[in-house]
Design a protein around this motif. Structure first.
Motif, PDB file in Angstrom:
ATOM      1  N   LEU A 689      -2.496  -1.176  -2.402  1.00 53.84           N
ATOM      2  CA  LEU A 689      -3.605  -0.470  -3.040  1.00 53.84           C
ATOM      3  C   LEU A 689      -3.750  -0.795  -4.527  1.00 53.84           C
ATOM      4  CD1 LEU A 689      -3.172   3.082  -1.441  1.00 53.84           C
ATOM      5  CD2 LEU A 689      -5.098   1.542  -1.108  1.00 53.84           C
ATOM      6  N   GLU A 690      -2.960  -1.721  -5.035  1.00 50.01           N
ATOM      7  CA  GLU A 690      -2.975  -1.992  -6.468  1.00 50.01           C
ATOM      8  C   GLU A 690      -4.345  -2.413  -6.971  1.00 50.01           C
ATOM      9  OE1 GLU A 690       0.024  -4.749  -7.525  1.00 50.01           O
ATOM     10  OE2 GLU A 690       1.678  -3.325  -7.329  1.00 50.01           O
ATOM     11  N   GLU A 691      -5.088  -3.148  -6.137  1.00 50.35           N
ATOM     12  CA  GLU A 691      -6.407  -3.628  -6.560  1.00 50.35           C
ATOM     13  C   GLU A 691      -7.508  -2.617  -6.263  1.00 50.35           C
ATOM     14  OE1 GLU A 691      -6.731  -6.428  -8.253  1.00 50.35           O
ATOM     15  OE2 GLU A 691      -4.553  -6.678  -8.122  1.00 50.35           O
ATOM     16  N   ARG A 692      -7.140  -1.462  -5.797  1.00 45.02           N
ATOM     17  CA  ARG A 692      -8.148  -0.481  -5.404  1.00 45.02           C
ATOM     18  C   ARG A 692      -8.054   0.750  -6.286  1.00 45.02           C
ATOM     19  NH1 ARG A 692      -8.342  -1.025   1.162  1.00 45.02           N
ATOM     20  NH2 ARG A 692      -7.365  -3.060   1.305  1.00 45.02           N
ATOM     21  N   ASP A 693      -9.065   1.575  -6.195  1.00 46.32           N
ATOM     22  CA  ASP A 693      -9.132   2.750  -7.053  1.00 46.32           C
ATOM     23  C   ASP A 693      -9.536   3.946  -6.211  1.00 46.32           C
ATOM     24  OD1 ASP A 693      -9.242   4.482  -9.142  1.00 46.32           O
ATOM     25  OD2 ASP A 693     -11.218   3.853  -9.838  1.00 46.32           O
ATOM     26  N   HIS A 694      -8.556   4.462  -5.459  1.00 45.66           N
ATOM     27  CA  HIS A 694      -8.895   5.570  -4.575  1.00 45.66           C
ATOM     28  C   HIS A 694      -7.785   6.610  -4.596  1.00 45.66           C
ATOM     29  CE1 HIS A 694     -10.456   8.150  -1.725  1.00 45.66           C
ATOM     30  NE2 HIS A 694     -10.382   7.449  -0.630  1.00 45.66           N
ATOM     31  N   PRO A 695      -7.983   7.696  -5.339  1.00 49.32           N
ATOM     32  CA  PRO A 695      -6.930   8.721  -5.461  1.00 49.32           C
ATOM     33  C   PRO A 695      -6.604   9.441  -4.171  1.00 49.32           C
ATOM     34  CG  PRO A 695      -8.983   9.441  -6.487  1.00 49.32           C
ATOM     35  CD  PRO A 695      -9.168   8.006  -6.153  1.00 49.32           C
ATOM     36  N   TRP A 696      -7.525   9.407  -3.183  1.00 45.21           N
ATOM     37  CA  TRP A 696      -7.233  10.076  -1.915  1.00 45.21           C
ATOM     38  C   TRP A 696      -6.409   9.195  -0.985  1.00 45.21           C
ATOM     39  CZ3 TRP A 696      -7.852  15.111  -0.998  1.00 45.21           C
ATOM     40  CH2 TRP A 696      -8.681  15.830  -1.870  1.00 45.21           C
ATOM     41  N   LEU A 697      -6.194   7.926  -1.358  1.00 40.90           N
ATOM     42  CA  LEU A 697      -5.283   7.062  -0.605  1.00 40.90           C
ATOM     43  C   LEU A 697      -3.926   6.973  -1.272  1.00 40.90           C
ATOM     44  CD1 LEU A 697      -7.501   4.007   0.439  1.00 40.90           C
ATOM     45  CD2 LEU A 697      -6.738   5.885   1.867  1.00 40.90           C
ATOM     46  N   SER A 698      -3.919   6.722  -2.561  1.00 36.86           N
ATOM     47  CA  SER A 698      -2.643   6.548  -3.266  1.00 36.86           C
ATOM     48  C   SER A 698      -1.944   7.886  -3.506  1.00 36.86           C
ATOM     49  CB  SER A 698      -2.868   5.817  -4.591  1.00 36.86           C
ATOM     50  OG  SER A 698      -3.884   6.449  -5.356  1.00 36.86           O
ATOM     51  N   GLY A 699      -2.713   8.956  -3.705  1.00 36.98           N
ATOM     52  CA  GLY A 699      -2.098  10.256  -3.980  1.00 36.98           C
ATOM     53  C   GLY A 699      -1.134  10.730  -2.909  1.00 36.98           C
ATOM     54  N   PRO A 700      -1.547  10.742  -1.636  1.00 35.03           N
ATOM     55  CA  PRO A 700      -0.621  11.232  -0.613  1.00 35.03           C
ATOM     56  C   PRO A 700       0.622  10.357  -0.462  1.00 35.03           C
ATOM     57  CG  PRO A 700      -2.631  10.346   0.387  1.00 35.03           C
ATOM     58  CD  PRO A 700      -2.881  10.470  -1.071  1.00 35.03           C
ATOM     59  N   LEU A 701       0.470   9.044  -0.606  1.00 31.30           N
ATOM     60  CA  LEU A 701       1.644   8.178  -0.485  1.00 31.30           C
ATOM     61  C   LEU A 701       2.645   8.474  -1.588  1.00 31.30           C
ATOM     62  CD1 LEU A 701      -0.049   4.780   0.485  1.00 31.30           C
ATOM     63  CD2 LEU A 701       0.981   6.501   1.985  1.00 31.30           C
ATOM     64  N   ALA A 702       2.142   8.703  -2.812  1.00 29.01           N
ATOM     65  CA  ALA A 702       3.043   9.054  -3.914  1.00 29.01           C
ATOM     66  C   ALA A 702       3.750  10.375  -3.633  1.00 29.01           C
ATOM     67  CB  ALA A 702       2.251   9.120  -5.213  1.00 29.01           C
ATOM     68  N   CYS A 703       3.023  11.351  -3.078  1.00 29.24           N
ATOM     69  CA  CYS A 703       3.648  12.646  -2.770  1.00 29.24           C
ATOM     70  C   CYS A 703       4.724  12.506  -1.706  1.00 29.24           C
ATOM     71  CB  CYS A 703       2.578  13.641  -2.322  1.00 29.24           C
ATOM     72  SG  CYS A 703       1.670  14.402  -3.687  1.00 29.24           S
ATOM     73  N   TRP A 704       4.506  11.665  -0.708  1.00 22.04           N
ATOM     74  CA  TRP A 704       5.526  11.489   0.323  1.00 22.04           C
ATOM     75  C   TRP A 704       6.794  10.860  -0.265  1.00 22.04           C
ATOM     76  CZ3 TRP A 704       5.625  14.338   4.246  1.00 22.04           C
ATOM     77  CH2 TRP A 704       4.472  14.720   4.922  1.00 22.04           C
ATOM     78  N   ILE A 705       6.632   9.950  -1.207  1.00 22.42           N
ATOM     79  CA  ILE A 705       7.817   9.382  -1.871  1.00 22.42           C
ATOM     80  C   ILE A 705       8.583  10.499  -2.572  1.00 22.42           C
ATOM     81  CG2 ILE A 705       8.568   7.878  -3.753  1.00 22.42           C
ATOM     82  CD1 ILE A 705       6.255   6.001  -3.015  1.00 22.42           C
ATOM     83  N   ARG A 706       7.860  11.368  -3.260  1.00 18.69           N
ATOM     84  CA  ARG A 706       8.509  12.482  -3.959  1.00 18.69           C
ATOM     85  C   ARG A 706       9.187  13.430  -2.976  1.00 18.69           C
ATOM     86  NH1 ARG A 706       7.108  17.722  -5.705  1.00 18.69           N
ATOM     87  NH2 ARG A 706       7.892  18.265  -7.802  1.00 18.69           N
ATOM     88  N   ARG A 707       8.523  13.731  -1.849  1.00 16.08           N
ATOM     89  CA  ARG A 707       9.102  14.647  -0.870  1.00 16.08           C
ATOM     90  C   ARG A 707      10.354  14.065  -0.220  1.00 16.08           C
ATOM     91  NH1 ARG A 707       3.119  15.640   1.753  1.00 16.08           N
ATOM     92  NH2 ARG A 707       2.311  16.980   0.074  1.00 16.08           N
ATOM     93  N   ALA A 708      10.419  12.733  -0.188  1.00 19.46           N
ATOM     94  CA  ALA A 708      11.589  12.088   0.404  1.00 19.46           C
ATOM     95  C   ALA A 708      12.686  11.835  -0.623  1.00 19.46           C
ATOM     96  CB  ALA A 708      11.173  10.765   1.050  1.00 19.46           C
TER      97      ALA A 708
END
Length: 864
Positions: A689-708
């Protein structure tokens, strides 16, 4: 089979019965064609009757010599001795039939009764006399007589005609017609079967018997039971009538009387018998079989040589006069059956163009395919035109693979001809439909090729469409907002210049949609664009935009907007017969239901997609992810096979574009306790997703990293994810509650870790039936010394008698306690607004208007 669209008739009959057993009695006639469900309705009535009502069921049979008083003999064992003795005497010739009738009337007078007589169109004269006798005297006895008959058999049974004339005088005789099932009902019955619901409706005509037989034998063109039933109805026809029926089967679905008599002089008498026996029906000068499947069964038995001869006769007769537009499809059918390639190429393309203009895309695709079977010798430009028409019709009728294949061939032909304008247009079409086919990478490459080819030519409408296509792909691929906006501006400028309203409205819509996904607030512009497309009667443009709204509202977890968007898109696509868009809408509907905690309904919506043979790969992938998450969240197995199947349907870019499948993989790993896989899958997704700009895609993935337990990289994140990443789990949970997403709210609270948040998370997970999340929450509570740990709900608490979700059932029980929305919200740890949504859903599903009525329903259920 479910009793669909018969509830009103059944309710009326139950009302007649209730009134009759307390007096005065009544007579109900239930009529309809063969297989329409008459027996099903009356048998359901009999099973639901009050135990104090005696149920007597008899039937008339299709016999060369009907049984005298056959129905009475069927239920005689349940009658008193005087009736049985009189009946025996009447059959032996020692007692008059009117004495039997008198004893039966006396017997009925002494006991509340439901007397059912089926198929009275086959009744003997004595049975007809019995029904006439009872009908006149029923007001004096506590009984309801229900008689069924085929309304397509009346002409063959003068005794029935006479009886109906007699009954017409009595006000206590009720008449109920059973109509064929609607498209929606047939589609509901087809759910869970790998059949095309629209095709099923077309060949069955909505006849429940035919629907059931086709679903029982989906691989057979004509189920054996249907073939045998048709043969049974034909066996009694005279030779001239059988000839008429055979010729009608060859001629097609709807046949004009002049055409029939031109092929078969003197056909009128045989046609009259065919109509009388119920095989065919007439309307003015048009004759048709009652069901297409019946015609196909008859046609199957017509010798091949006879068929060929008739087809050639028809083709010659129809070509001898002026050709009407409505006859083009029929001419094409007969041309191919007559083995006349030149005639096929004359009529099939014209029939296809007419069907496409009328929105009958499935028929258009079939006619183009017919022409292409004979097109090898045509000049390349004409063959390319046929391929282009075939491709568009296939793509709009959910035949994606065939449509893409035809467009690829058309591109090659146009390139060989040096026709750069048409080549660019074909490249644009190909690119546009490769995305739903799950080939996002190739779609973008070919989309750029289309623009490159068309930019080398003078400005054109085709270039406007190519810019629009890149705008759409940028929006679907979550490219930075300025990229989509730039393409939209170019498309709008050229669209306005060349008067292409569809391109302009779609460019406006997708530019606004890109801003919405980038955490903007341009819903109003999206809505205006959809409304403009509908108002300007641009069905494909309106459908595409409406479907995208369904997708993006699900992606943004906006439950209220998603429900509205899905309802609109489904209704619009159904009305315009656009199955490709409809199937995509079902997929997004499943995601929306998943977000709001309606997991059984989410799985049902996903199954609609997976059971349809024409579902686009992108819709199938989303549906598989929905099913996988429902299973994972409930602690069931076979999760990863579904996710791997989804990943195999689309390329990795498309997997990310849709927004659900990649996140589903991460969540499934977390629920299984595999934190290492959570980190790996989430970081792979963020890298892509580095070339993209979508907070509804990157946001949940970042949260799952934090939850894990990991440290996520700084990425754009939508508000609820950003709040959780910043440590404001209470704010994140409140935002999720406001969106109507109870599971996401519970996940946010779980990540906070303090005692009140953990208690709220546990309560929500238990209501949802999220067993793995419940186990993780309890374990965390024990590890942190949080007491007490709540026990899970009993099975009786989870019982669901009204089709409510677990959350809605919980709300219903709190309504029973007389709680307000605010009090319900406090008990369930949700916002009052969300509680209000749940209360409204409960009232709607129960079919009541007040909280008091809902509570009464709950008491009634518990008593049962």
């Amino acid at each position: 089979m479910d009793l669909l669209e018969r509830e009103a008739v059944l309710q009326d009959l139950a009302g007649h019965l209730q009134a009759a057993v307390t007096g005065p009695g009544g007579f109900a006639l239930v009529r309809g064609e063969a297989g329409i469900g008459k027996s099903t309705v009356v048998h359901r009535l009999a099973r639901s009757a009050d135990p104090r009502v005696r149920v007597l069921v008899g039937a008339c049979d299709l016999l060369a010599t009907p049984r005298p008083l056959g129905p009475l003999m069927d239920f005689a064992p349940r009658l008193g001795r005087p009736v049985r003795t009189a009946l025996t005497g009447a059959l032996a010739g020692t007692c008059r039939s009117d004495e039997v009738f008198d004893h039966l009337l006396a017997d009925l007078s002494g006991c509340p009764s439901l007397l059912v007589v089926e198929d009275i169109h086959w009744a003997d004269e004595a049975t007809m006399d019995l029904l006439r006798y009872l009908a006149r005297r029923l007001p004096g006895v506590p009984a309801l007589v229900v008689a069924t008959y085929r309304d397509d058999e009346i002409g063959r049974t003068p005794h029935l005609t006479a009886l109906l004339g007699t009954l017409a005088r009595y006000p206590w005789v009720y008449r109920h017609d059973l109509a064929p099932l609607s498209r929606r009902a047939v589609a509901r019955l087809a759910a869970g079967h790998t059949v095309d619901a629209e095709q099923l409706y077309r060949v069955s005509g909505g006849n429940p018997f035919l629907v059931a037989e086709i679903l029982a034998a989906p691989t057979e063109t004509i189920p054996a039971t249907v073939r045998e039933a048709v043969a049974g109805r034909l066996v009694g026809l005279s030779a001239p009538t059988r000839t008429v029926v055979d010729v009608l089967a060859v001629l097609g679905h709807r046949v004009s009387l002049p055409l029939l008599t031109g092929i078969l002089p003197g056909a009128e008498k045989g046609l009259e018998e065919a109509v009388t026996c119920g095989i065919v029906r007439t309307e003015g000068q048009i004759t048709e079989f009652r069901h297409e499947l019946t015609r196909l069964a008859v046609l199957e038995a017509v010798p091949a040589a006879r068929r060929l001869h008739v087809h050639r006769q028809v083709l010659a007769a129809m070509r001898s006069g002026a050709t009407a537009a409505d006859d083009l499809a029929l001419l094409a059918d007969h041309a191919e059956a007559a083995r006349d390639p030149a005639a096929v190429l004359e009529y099939a393309p014209a029939a296809a163009a007419r069907a496409a203009a009328l929105g009958a895309h499935r028929e258009a695709a079939a006619q183009y395919a017919r022409a292409l079977r004979y097109a090898d010798g045509l000049p390349p430009d004409r063959r390319a035109s046929l391929l282009e028409g075939h491709s568009r019709a296939c793509l709009l009728s959910s035949q994606l693979d065939d449509g893409v294949a035809s467009r690829r061939t058309a591109v090659r032909l146009r390139h060989g001809l040096g026709d750069r304008l048409r080549e660019g247009e074909d490249l644009r079409w190909l690119s546009n439909w490769l995305w739903p086919a799950g080939q996002a990478v190739e779609a973008r490459r070919i989309g750029r090729d289309a623009v490159r080819v068309l930019e080398g030519l003078p400005p054109s409408r085709e270039l406007a469409c190519a810019y629009l296509n890149l705008c759409q792909l940028a929006c679907y691929g979550h490219a930075p907002v300025p990229v989509a906006a730039s393409y939209a501006e170019k498309a709008i400028a050229l669209g306005e210049r060349f008067g292409d309203a569809g391109t302009v409205v779609q460019a406006r819509f997708h530019a606004a949609a890109a801003r919405v996904l980038g955490e903007g607030d341009d819903w109003e512009e999206c809505e205006r664009a959809v409304s403009d497309a509908i108002a300007q009667e641009l069905p494909v443009d309106a459908a595409q935009s409406a479907v995208v709204m369904s997708w993006f509202t699900a992606l943004r977890r906006d439950v209220a907007r998603n429900s509205e968007a899905v309802s609109r898109a489904e209704a619009y696509c159904l009305d315009r017969e656009l199955p490709t868009y409809l199937l995509c809408t079902h997929a997004w509907a499943g995601w929306g239901l998943l977000n709001q905690g309606s997991w059984p309904e989410a799985a049902g919506a996903a199954q609609k997609v997976l059971c349809h043979p024409g579902s686009p790969p992108v819709a199938r992938a989303v549906a598989l992810a929905v099913l996988a998450l429902v299973r994972a969240r409930r602690g069931r197995g076979q999760v990863w096979p579904l996710l791997e199947q989804a990943a195999g349907l689309v390329d990795s870019d498309c997997l990310l574009d849709t927004g659900l499948e990649w996140e589903a993989r991460v969540e499934a790993a977390w629920l299984a306790g595999d934190h290492e896989r959570v980190q790996a899958e989430a970081r792979r997704g963020l890298a892509a997703l580095e070339e993209r700009d979508h907070p509804w895609l990157s946001g949940p993935l970042a949260c799952w990293i934090r939850r894990a337990g990991g440290t996520p990289p700084p990425v754009p994140a939508a508000e609820p994810y950003a709040l959780e990443l910043a440590g404001d789990v209470a704010g994140a949970a409140e935002r999720w509650d406001g969106l109507g997403c109870p599971y996401d709210a519970a996940l946010a609270r779980l990540s906070g870790g303090d005692a009140p948040a953990l208690h709220q998370a546990l309560a929500a997970f238990e209501v949802l039936g999220a067993r793995p999340a419940v186990a993780r929450t309890r374990a965390l509570m024990r590890a942190r010394g949080v007491r007490p740990v709540r026990r899970g709900p009993r099975a009786a608490t989870r019982a669901n008698p009204y089709g409510l979700t677990n959350r809605e059932l919980d709300v219903l029980k709190l309504l029973n306690e007389g709680l307000s929305d605010a009090e319900i919200a406090a008990r369930l740890y949700i916002t009052p607004k969300t509680a209000g949504h749940h209360v409204g859903a409960v009232l709607n599903k129960l079919g009541v208007h007040t909280r008091h009525e809902a509570a009464r329903k709950l008491h009634h259920s518990e008593r049962r």
